[in-house]
Design a protein around this motif. Structure first.
Motif, PDB file in Angstrom:
ATOM      1  N   VAL A   2       0.841  -1.191   0.000  1.00 35.45           N
ATOM      2  CA  VAL A   2       0.000   0.000   0.000  1.00 35.45           C
ATOM      3  C   VAL A   2       0.877   1.242   0.000  1.00 35.45           C
ATOM      4  CG1 VAL A   2      -1.741   1.293   1.248  1.00 35.45           C
ATOM      5  CG2 VAL A   2      -1.803  -1.213   1.256  1.00 35.45           C
ATOM      6  N   VAL A  27      -3.891  -0.917  -3.318  1.00 36.67           N
ATOM      7  CA  VAL A  27      -5.118  -1.157  -2.557  1.00 36.67           C
ATOM      8  C   VAL A  27      -6.307  -1.148  -3.500  1.00 36.67           C
ATOM      9  CG1 VAL A  27      -4.291  -0.091  -0.432  1.00 36.67           C
ATOM     10  CG2 VAL A  27      -5.481   1.308  -2.112  1.00 36.67           C
ATOM     11  N   THR A  28      -7.385  -1.777  -3.049  1.00 37.76           N
ATOM     12  CA  THR A  28      -8.674  -1.572  -3.706  1.00 37.76           C
ATOM     13  C   THR A  28      -9.238  -0.302  -3.098  1.00 37.76           C
ATOM     14  OG1 THR A  28      -8.974  -3.959  -3.954  1.00 37.76           O
ATOM     15  CG2 THR A  28     -10.927  -2.544  -4.163  1.00 37.76           C
ATOM     16  N   ASP A  31     -12.320   0.246  -0.953  1.00 42.62           N
ATOM     17  CA  ASP A  31     -12.418  -0.422   0.349  1.00 42.62           C
ATOM     18  C   ASP A  31     -11.994   0.482   1.499  1.00 42.62           C
ATOM     19  OD1 ASP A  31     -11.360  -3.777  -0.702  1.00 42.62           O
ATOM     20  OD2 ASP A  31     -13.312  -2.755  -0.763  1.00 42.62           O
ATOM     21  N   TYR A  32     -11.536   1.700   1.158  1.00 45.11           N
ATOM     22  CA  TYR A  32     -10.922   2.553   2.173  1.00 45.11           C
ATOM     23  C   TYR A  32     -11.572   3.924   2.250  1.00 45.11           C
ATOM     24  CZ  TYR A  32      -7.253  -0.908   2.502  1.00 45.11           C
ATOM     25  OH  TYR A  32      -6.565  -2.071   2.712  1.00 45.11           O
ATOM     26  N   ASN A  77      -8.170   6.466  -8.330  1.00 42.93           N
ATOM     27  CA  ASN A  77      -7.572   6.077  -7.043  1.00 42.93           C
ATOM     28  C   ASN A  77      -6.963   7.273  -6.326  1.00 42.93           C
ATOM     29  OD1 ASN A  77      -8.302   3.454  -7.554  1.00 42.93           O
ATOM     30  ND2 ASN A  77      -6.238   2.614  -7.483  1.00 42.93           N
ATOM     31  N   SER A 100      -9.732   0.953   6.523  1.00 42.58           N
ATOM     32  CA  SER A 100     -10.760   0.052   6.027  1.00 42.58           C
ATOM     33  C   SER A 100     -11.714  -0.258   7.170  1.00 42.58           C
ATOM     34  CB  SER A 100     -10.129  -1.228   5.485  1.00 42.58           C
ATOM     35  OG  SER A 100      -9.407  -1.886   6.518  1.00 42.58           O
ATOM     36  N   TYR A 116      -2.848   3.316   7.087  1.00 42.60           N
ATOM     37  CA  TYR A 116      -1.902   3.662   6.026  1.00 42.60           C
ATOM     38  C   TYR A 116      -1.784   5.176   5.927  1.00 42.60           C
ATOM     39  CZ  TYR A 116      -2.744  -1.178   4.810  1.00 42.60           C
ATOM     40  OH  TYR A 116      -2.860  -2.541   4.855  1.00 42.60           O
TER      41      TYR A 116
END
Length: 127
Positions: A2, A27-28, A31-32, A77, A100, A116
């Motif tokens: 990440v 990362v996806t 999802d965050y 992103n 997340s 992160y």
């Protein structure tokens, strides 16, 4: 792995504007949730704004509400922090951070909730 990378900081005159960017990789992104924090010399790190995973919910610290706008572009992103009406009190290192899951509401402002972090970008407002 990440990685969060901030950009867009710099020197601006009081009353001016800046837009910070936070580019995520590894990362996806959806999802965050993303938070922007700042830390001025001699002061604790504080939450500036947060945007939910879906982008439908935002949270601002009172001193920034109405001046700052957080947003995200999931296709890129990337999260953004648009800062208007800057003053000397806004001088700080600005960090983006990601978490997340669904934290308890009372922990959203806590930096320990965010797993992160980026390296930070300096914003300096001259009067």
């Amino acid at each position: 792995q990440v990685q969060l990378v901030e950009s867009g900081g710099g020197l601006v005159q009081a009353g001016g504007s800046l837009r910070l960017s936070c580019a995520a990789s590894g990362v996806t992104f959806t999802d965050y949730a993303i938070g922007w924090f700042r830390q001025a010399p001699g002061r604790e790190r504080e939450l500036v704004a947060r945007i939910s995973k879906s982008g439908t919910s935002t949270l601002y610290t009172a001193a920034m509400k109405g001046r700052f706008t957080i947003s995200r572009d999931d296709a890129k992103n990337t999260a953004y922090l648009l800062m208007n009406g800057l003053n000397s009190e806004d001088t700080a290192v600005y960090y983006c951070a990601a978490h997340s899951g669904v934290p308890r509401p009372q922990t959203i402002r806590d930096q320990n909730t965010y797993g992160y972090w980026g390296q930070g970008t300096q914003v300096t407002v001259s009067s």
